[in-house]
Design an enzyme around this catalytic site. Sequence first.
Site, PDB file in Angstrom:
ATOM      1  N   SER A  11      -3.129  -7.531   3.175  1.00 46.34           N
ATOM      2  CA  SER A  11      -3.528  -7.312   4.572  1.00 46.34           C
ATOM      3  C   SER A  11      -4.051  -8.595   5.192  1.00 46.34           C
ATOM      4  O   SER A  11      -3.798  -8.870   6.368  1.00 46.34           O
ATOM      5  CB  SER A  11      -4.609  -6.227   4.651  1.00 46.34           C
ATOM      6  OG  SER A  11      -4.110  -4.999   4.181  1.00 46.34           O
ATOM      7  N   ARG A  29      -1.917  -5.995  -8.099  1.00 47.22           N
ATOM      8  CA  ARG A  29      -0.807  -6.949  -7.968  1.00 47.22           C
ATOM      9  C   ARG A  29      -0.890  -8.063  -8.992  1.00 47.22           C
ATOM     10  O   ARG A  29       0.118  -8.682  -9.333  1.00 47.22           O
ATOM     11  CB  ARG A  29      -0.811  -7.574  -6.562  1.00 47.22           C
ATOM     12  CG  ARG A  29      -0.458  -6.636  -5.443  1.00 47.22           C
ATOM     13  CD  ARG A  29      -0.929  -7.169  -4.125  1.00 47.22           C
ATOM     14  NE  ARG A  29      -2.375  -7.334  -4.128  1.00 47.22           N
ATOM     15  CZ  ARG A  29      -3.110  -7.699  -3.089  1.00 47.22           C
ATOM     16  NH1 ARG A  29      -2.530  -7.974  -1.947  1.00 47.22           N
ATOM     17  NH2 ARG A  29      -4.411  -7.808  -3.190  1.00 47.22           N
ATOM     18  N   LYS A  34     -15.821  -7.580   4.678  1.00 46.76           N
ATOM     19  CA  LYS A  34     -14.678  -8.099   5.444  1.00 46.76           C
ATOM     20  C   LYS A  34     -14.905  -7.862   6.934  1.00 46.76           C
ATOM     21  O   LYS A  34     -15.436  -6.810   7.314  1.00 46.76           O
ATOM     22  CB  LYS A  34     -13.386  -7.376   5.026  1.00 46.76           C
ATOM     23  CG  LYS A  34     -12.965  -7.648   3.597  1.00 46.76           C
ATOM     24  CD  LYS A  34     -11.697  -6.879   3.258  1.00 46.76           C
ATOM     25  CE  LYS A  34     -11.237  -7.133   1.838  1.00 46.76           C
ATOM     26  NZ  LYS A  34     -10.125  -6.271   1.439  1.00 46.76           N
ATOM     27  N   HIS A  46       0.840  -1.207   0.000  1.00 46.07           N
ATOM     28  CA  HIS A  46       0.000   0.000   0.000  1.00 46.07           C
ATOM     29  C   HIS A  46       0.877   1.260   0.000  1.00 46.07           C
ATOM     30  O   HIS A  46       0.606   2.214  -0.735  1.00 46.07           O
ATOM     31  CB  HIS A  46      -0.866   0.053   1.270  1.00 46.07           C
ATOM     32  CG  HIS A  46      -1.959  -0.964   1.356  1.00 46.07           C
ATOM     33  ND1 HIS A  46      -2.175  -1.732   2.474  1.00 46.07           N
ATOM     34  CD2 HIS A  46      -2.910  -1.336   0.467  1.00 46.07           C
ATOM     35  CE1 HIS A  46      -3.222  -2.532   2.275  1.00 46.07           C
ATOM     36  NE2 HIS A  46      -3.678  -2.317   1.053  1.00 46.07           N
TER      37      HIS A  46
END
Length: 162
Positions: free
Chosen positions: A132, A95, A42, A18
């Site tokens: 994360s 990514r 989440k 990040h």
Amino acid sequence: MSRIAVVPGSFDPVTLGHLDVIERAAGLFDELHVLVVHNPDKSALIPIAQRVSLIQQAVKDAGLPANIRVTSWSMGLLVDYCTDVGASVLVKGIRSQVDVAYETPMAIVNRNLAGVETIFLLPDPAHAHVSSSLVRQVAGLGGDVAPYVPKAVADFLQSSRV
Ligand code: PNS
């Protein structure tokens, strides 16, 4: 007129990947807002206010540019924040193809909702495997997350043993 962009995300916690995207984006815009947003899909580990302060500390420790602001948003749609602050661009890090598939529908919806465009930046490949959720899992099982997160985050996770 100054060009304002927003890097939104859960940042639960912020990772070195990040931070890399934040630094690259800060070089492209007059003002860059790093926005911590609750993701209803989440379950959160770190309280949002704590995530904001960890990003602020990481930005400071890394000596990133002064045009970066870190804050949070819980008042509705992400694009409502963009409209409030006059931001016309969202920035996301990509990514892999998995990220492209995840981000594309959100980018189109955000454009349809408010004309806010999304641009994708490629982080340093050194961070391509960092997420994360992996950090949460490794930290939760007592592993060392120092290679993947800013020092402030590693210290926080170590001290809170979350
Ligand atoms: O880091 P994440 O969890 O992938 O970030 C996703 C996030 C928080 C940016 C996304 O869930 C979001 O934009 N939430 C705000 C609600 C919203 O505006 N939804 C409609 C557009 S997708």
